[in-house]
Design a protein around this motif. Structure first.
Motif, short mmCIF file in Angstrom:
data_model
loop_
_atom_site.label_atom_id
_atom_site.label_comp_id
_atom_site.label_asym_id
_atom_site.label_seq_id
_atom_site.Cartn_x
_atom_site.Cartn_y
_atom_site.Cartn_z
N SER A 88 2.44 85.07 82.67
CA SER A 88 2.64 86.28 83.48
C SER A 88 1.36 87.10 83.61
O SER A 88 1.35 88.15 84.23
CB SER A 88 3.76 87.13 82.87
OG SER A 88 3.44 87.51 81.55
N GLY A 89 0.27 86.62 82.98
CA GLY A 89 -1.01 87.33 83.09
C GLY A 89 -1.08 88.60 82.26
O GLY A 89 -1.79 89.55 82.62
N TYR A 90 -0.39 88.62 81.14
CA TYR A 90 -0.38 89.81 80.29
C TYR A 90 -1.81 90.14 79.83
O TYR A 90 -2.46 89.32 79.19
CB TYR A 90 0.52 89.56 79.07
CG TYR A 90 0.69 90.73 78.14
CD1 TYR A 90 0.97 92.00 78.63
CD2 TYR A 90 0.59 90.56 76.77
CE1 TYR A 90 1.14 93.08 77.77
CE2 TYR A 90 0.77 91.62 75.89
CZ TYR A 90 1.05 92.88 76.41
OH TYR A 90 1.22 93.94 75.55
N PRO A 91 -2.29 91.36 80.14
CA PRO A 91 -3.70 91.66 79.83
C PRO A 91 -4.01 91.70 78.32
O PRO A 91 -5.16 91.55 77.93
CB PRO A 91 -3.93 93.03 80.48
CG PRO A 91 -2.61 93.55 80.89
CD PRO A 91 -1.64 92.41 80.92
N GLU A 92 -2.99 91.89 77.49
CA GLU A 92 -3.25 91.94 76.04
C GLU A 92 -2.87 90.64 75.34
O GLU A 92 -2.61 90.63 74.13
CB GLU A 92 -2.49 93.13 75.44
CG GLU A 92 -3.05 94.47 75.91
CD GLU A 92 -2.30 95.65 75.30
OE1 GLU A 92 -2.20 95.72 74.07
OE2 GLU A 92 -1.80 96.48 76.08
N PHE A 93 -2.85 89.58 76.11
CA PHE A 93 -2.43 88.29 75.55
C PHE A 93 -3.27 87.87 74.35
O PHE A 93 -2.76 87.49 73.30
CB PHE A 93 -2.47 87.22 76.64
CG PHE A 93 -2.27 85.82 76.12
CD1 PHE A 93 -1.06 85.45 75.57
CD2 PHE A 93 -3.29 84.88 76.17
CE1 PHE A 93 -0.86 84.16 75.06
CE2 PHE A 93 -3.10 83.60 75.68
CZ PHE A 93 -1.87 83.24 75.13
N ARG A 94 -4.58 87.98 74.48
CA ARG A 94 -5.45 87.50 73.40
C ARG A 94 -5.26 88.29 72.11
O ARG A 94 -5.23 87.72 71.01
CB ARG A 94 -6.93 87.56 73.81
CG ARG A 94 -7.24 86.51 74.84
CD ARG A 94 -8.74 86.28 75.05
NE ARG A 94 -8.93 85.03 75.77
CZ ARG A 94 -8.95 83.83 75.20
NH1 ARG A 94 -8.80 83.71 73.88
NH2 ARG A 94 -9.10 82.76 75.92
N GLU A 95 -5.12 89.59 72.25
CA GLU A 95 -4.88 90.43 71.08
C GLU A 95 -3.56 90.05 70.43
O GLU A 95 -3.43 90.03 69.21
CB GLU A 95 -4.85 91.92 71.47
CG GLU A 95 -6.19 92.50 71.92
CD GLU A 95 -6.52 92.26 73.38
OE1 GLU A 95 -5.87 91.41 74.04
OE2 GLU A 95 -7.43 92.94 73.89
N HIS A 96 -2.58 89.78 71.26
CA HIS A 96 -1.25 89.43 70.74
C HIS A 96 -1.29 88.08 70.01
O HIS A 96 -0.70 87.93 68.94
CB HIS A 96 -0.22 89.41 71.87
CG HIS A 96 1.17 89.62 71.37
ND1 HIS A 96 1.82 90.82 71.46
CD2 HIS A 96 2.00 88.78 70.71
CE1 HIS A 96 3.02 90.70 70.88
NE2 HIS A 96 3.15 89.47 70.43
N LEU A 97 -2.00 87.15 70.60
CA LEU A 97 -2.17 85.84 69.96
C LEU A 97 -2.79 86.01 68.58
O LEU A 97 -2.37 85.36 67.60
CB LEU A 97 -3.07 84.99 70.86
CG LEU A 97 -3.25 83.52 70.52
CD1 LEU A 97 -1.94 82.77 70.66
CD2 LEU A 97 -4.31 82.90 71.44
N ALA A 98 -3.78 86.89 68.47
CA ALA A 98 -4.45 87.12 67.19
C ALA A 98 -3.46 87.68 66.15
O ALA A 98 -3.54 87.35 64.96
CB ALA A 98 -5.64 88.07 67.38
#
Ligand SMILES: [Fe+2]
Length: 156
Positions: A66-76
């Motif tokens: 969905s292109g979530y802008p905080e995806f990388r932070e969430h993955l971490a």
């Protein structure tokens, strides 16, 4: 009956983030944590960790897709959790009621904190995009083999 493992957090509607699939998976996680006891710890823990991997992977797929802008932070955050679980299990202590209670307390606290802060933020963003709460996303099997999988299951 499990005794001495009295720390229980029940699922409640207040934990919903408004995305049906994520909510259903979260609810199942609470059920699994609740069912951990000395009698079934190995089997339930295996099932729980396996389901955590499935859930994280599906949630990440939904965010990524969905292109979530905080995806990388969430993955971490998911990776940090996986490391914490691996550390907890790495001590290889004997299971007793206290250790199970510690594990349940840790899992419940993490889940509640994570859901009500980070997953909820995603849910708000997701629904703000005009997306349907009922959108269903299951990660393709090959994408399930993410880097922290083996660490989470203690195979790293
Ligand atoms: Fe999450």
């Amino acid at each position: 009956m499990a005794t001495g493992t009295g720390f229980v957090v029940e699922w409640r509607d207040g934990f919903k983030i408004g995305v049906n699939q994520v909510d259903a998976e979260h609810r199942h996680l609470f059920t699994l944590v609740k069912s951990l006891s000395l009698d079934n710890v190995q089997d339930t823990l295996n099932e729980l960790l396996d389901y955590v991997v499935t859930h994280f992977t599906n949630e990440q797929e939904l965010m990524d897709h969905s292109g979530y802008p905080e995806f990388r932070e969430h993955l971490a955050l998911h990776e940090a959790f996986s490391s914490q679980v691996a550390d907890f299990l790495a001590s290889n202590s004997e299971w007793d009621d206290n250790r199970i209670m510690d594990l349940r307390r840790f899992l419940n606290k993490w889940l509640v904190g994570h859901i009500l802060t980070h997953d909820l933020r995603f849910g708000r963003w997701y629904l703000d995009q005009g997306r349907n709460a009922a959108t269903h996303m299951v990660a393709p099997v090959e994408k399930r083999k993410v880097g922290w999988f083996d660490r989470l299951l203690g195979r790293g």
